[in-house]
Each structure stands twice: as structure tokens, then as C-alpha cells.
Design an enzyme around this catalytic site. Structure first.
Site, PDB file in Angstrom:
ATOM      1  N   HIS A  28      -4.215   1.320   7.554  1.00  0.00           N
ATOM      2  CA  HIS A  28      -3.002   2.027   7.787  1.00  0.00           C
ATOM      3  C   HIS A  28      -2.706   3.241   6.777  1.00  0.00           C
ATOM      4  O   HIS A  28      -2.211   4.205   7.311  1.00  0.00           O
ATOM      5  CB  HIS A  28      -1.825   0.926   7.341  1.00  0.00           C
ATOM      6  CG  HIS A  28      -0.266   1.511   7.528  1.00  0.00           C
ATOM      7  ND1 HIS A  28       0.329   0.847   8.290  1.00  0.00           N
ATOM      8  CD2 HIS A  28       0.213   2.279   6.438  1.00  0.00           C
ATOM      9  CE1 HIS A  28       1.724   1.289   7.907  1.00  0.00           C
ATOM     10  NE2 HIS A  28       1.372   2.106   6.972  1.00  0.00           N
ATOM     11  N   GLU A  29      -3.170   2.974   5.472  1.00  0.00           N
ATOM     12  CA  GLU A  29      -3.009   3.955   4.565  1.00  0.00           C
ATOM     13  C   GLU A  29      -3.808   5.466   4.821  1.00  0.00           C
ATOM     14  O   GLU A  29      -3.339   6.362   4.529  1.00  0.00           O
ATOM     15  CB  GLU A  29      -3.315   3.337   3.085  1.00  0.00           C
ATOM     16  CG  GLU A  29      -2.437   2.153   2.543  1.00  0.00           C
ATOM     17  CD  GLU A  29      -0.861   2.528   2.960  1.00  0.00           C
ATOM     18  OE1 GLU A  29      -0.529   3.604   2.949  1.00  0.00           O
ATOM     19  OE2 GLU A  29      -0.217   1.394   3.128  1.00  0.00           O
ATOM     20  N   GLY A  78       0.769  -1.053   0.121  1.00  0.00           N
ATOM     21  CA  GLY A  78       0.200   0.087  -0.070  1.00  0.00           C
ATOM     22  C   GLY A  78       1.013   1.379   0.107  1.00  0.00           C
ATOM     23  O   GLY A  78       1.962   1.278   0.557  1.00  0.00           O
ATOM     24  N   CYS A 108       6.106  -0.336   6.919  1.00  0.00           N
ATOM     25  CA  CYS A 108       5.632   0.728   6.094  1.00  0.00           C
ATOM     26  C   CYS A 108       6.780   0.925   5.289  1.00  0.00           C
ATOM     27  O   CYS A 108       7.747   1.328   5.781  1.00  0.00           O
ATOM     28  CB  CYS A 108       5.202   1.976   7.195  1.00  0.00           C
ATOM     29  SG  CYS A 108       4.965   3.700   6.350  1.00  0.00           S
ATOM     30  N   LEU A 109       6.709   1.619   4.163  1.00  0.00           N
ATOM     31  CA  LEU A 109       7.736   2.028   2.962  1.00  0.00           C
ATOM     32  C   LEU A 109       8.390   3.163   3.523  1.00  0.00           C
ATOM     33  O   LEU A 109       9.446   3.414   3.257  1.00  0.00           O
ATOM     34  CB  LEU A 109       7.112   2.271   1.795  1.00  0.00           C
ATOM     35  CG  LEU A 109       6.436   0.957   0.848  1.00  0.00           C
ATOM     36  CD1 LEU A 109       6.003   1.118  -0.467  1.00  0.00           C
ATOM     37  CD2 LEU A 109       7.449  -0.091   0.884  1.00  0.00           C
ATOM     38  N   GLN A 160       2.949  10.012   1.478  1.00  0.00           N
ATOM     39  CA  GLN A 160       4.184   9.200   1.392  1.00  0.00           C
ATOM     40  C   GLN A 160       5.255   9.663   0.201  1.00  0.00           C
ATOM     41  O   GLN A 160       6.207   9.512   0.390  1.00  0.00           O
ATOM     42  CB  GLN A 160       4.243   7.702   1.701  1.00  0.00           C
ATOM     43  CG  GLN A 160       3.764   7.188   2.592  1.00  0.00           C
ATOM     44  CD  GLN A 160       3.633   5.903   2.553  1.00  0.00           C
ATOM     45  OE1 GLN A 160       2.436   5.411   2.110  1.00  0.00           O
ATOM     46  NE2 GLN A 160       4.401   4.888   3.121  1.00  0.00           N
ATOM     47  N   HIS A 196      -2.080   7.470   6.964  1.00  0.00           N
ATOM     48  CA  HIS A 196      -1.225   8.434   6.576  1.00  0.00           C
ATOM     49  C   HIS A 196      -2.000   9.811   5.814  1.00  0.00           C
ATOM     50  O   HIS A 196      -1.110  10.837   6.080  1.00  0.00           O
ATOM     51  CB  HIS A 196      -0.439   7.655   5.169  1.00  0.00           C
ATOM     52  CG  HIS A 196       0.569   6.785   5.663  1.00  0.00           C
ATOM     53  ND1 HIS A 196       1.807   7.268   6.250  1.00  0.00           N
ATOM     54  CD2 HIS A 196       0.698   5.380   5.361  1.00  0.00           C
ATOM     55  CE1 HIS A 196       2.644   6.459   6.287  1.00  0.00           C
ATOM     56  NE2 HIS A 196       1.860   5.213   6.151  1.00  0.00           N
TER      57      HIS A 196
HETATM   58 NI    NI Z   1       2.710   3.123   5.600  1.00  0.00          NI
END
Ligand code: NI
Length: 169
Positions: free
Chosen positions: A134-135, A46, A92-93, A51, A138
Site C-alpha cells: 500500500h505504501e 503506515g 488510508c490516512l 502523503q 503511494h
Molecule cells: Ni495510504
């Protein structure tokens, strides 16, 4: 299509609250395809626009094994969530190499626009439900490490800053 640089925690830009998308136009469609390429390249499941330093309510997700079922959520809103919650290990990226437990609702129903501007409703459970929550965090300027204890969070912050210093050398 272009690969977009992903912001790394604790970059303060990750704290930005995203605005709603006004119109799903060519600019947004380009953003969506760039975000998908970036997510697949980074082997993530995701990615939120936040991000990649674009502060509009756009999310891309693919939780399929085959990595061939992209899900695009524009202006997502949670319209229902299960009472039942679960502790899941998340990564998380924007916080590479860090995995820790976060409590999320087991299932959520979400209304959103897709990349064509059509409205849709997704009934998500398990990994997809966790990923959506989660997304969507963000988009509110919240990274999953904010759920951890201050001690853990500070340890992660220090580790990330050290990593970034080493990389910029
Ligand atoms: Ni993330």
C-alpha cells in the site's frame, strides 16, 4: 520533531511519482522522525512521504499492537512476491473514513535502506506485507481507491471533496 499536514484524496499532489533518495542525511532523518510522529498521532500503521507532500522514496510503518516497532524503508524495492494473493480491507490516512477491499500479494521481500543508510532486507507477510504494498503504491502516485470500480471511486471522490469543503468553511 514536527507534525506534518497529510494530503487528502483527491489532491492531485498524491499522484506525484517519488524520486529515489540520494543520501540518507540529516534532512532525511528529520523527515523520517517527523513522519513517524505524524503517523502515530494520526493512529495510522503506515505513511509514505508522498502523503506529506515530499516526493522522495521514504516510508514509515508500524503494524505492532504496542506501536513501538517503527520500520523505516528508504528507496524500497520489492525483490520477491508470493504468487498467492488475498483480498484485504484497506484504509488510508489520505482517505479518512473509507475502507475497501484490495487484492495484494500474501508475502513480499523488500530491500531498502534504513534511517541510518544501512541496507536491509525485510521478509514480510500478512498485514505488514499488505502495508508495504500500500505504501509503495503511494510512492508511485497511486492511492488504494484506484483499485476500486470507477463508480465507487467517484462516490469516494465526491464524499472527500464535500468533506474538505465543509472543513474549510
Ligand atoms: Ni495510504
Amino acid at each position: 520533531m514536527a507534525l506534518l499536514p497529510i494530503l487528502c484524496y483527491p489532491d492531485p499532489k498524491l499522484l506525484t511519482v517519488a524520486k529515489s533518495v540520494g543520501a540518507v542525511d540529516a534532512r532525511i532523518q528529520t523527515l523520517v522522525s517527523d513522519m513517524l510522529v505524524t503517523m502515530y498521532e494520526a493512529k495510522g500503521i503506515g505513511l509514505a512521504a508522498t502523503q506529506v507532500d515530499v516526493h522522495e522514496r521514504v516510508i514509515v510503518i508500524d503494524t505492532s499492537e504496542e506501536r513501538d516497532q517503527p520500520l523505516v524503508l528508504i528507496n524500497p524495492e520489492i525483490v520477491w512476491k508470493s504468487e498467492a494473493t488475498h483480498l484485504n480491507e484497506e484504509g488510508c490516512l489520505s482517505v479518512p473514513g473509507i475502507y475497501d477491499g484490495v487484492v495484494r500479494h500474501d508475502a513480499v521481500h523488500v530491500s531498502a535502506l534504513d534511517e541510518t543508510g544501512a541496507s536491509r532486507r525485510i521478509e514480510a507477510e500478512e498485514l505488514l506485507a499488505v502495508c508495504i504494498q500500500h505504501e509503495m503504491d503511494h510512492l508511485l502516485g497511486k492511492v488504494f481507491v484506484e483499485y476500486l470500480s470507477p463508480l465507487k471511486r467517484n462516490r469516494i471522490k465526491t464524499k472527500m471533496m464535500k468533506l474538505q469543503r465543509e472543513e474549510s468553511r
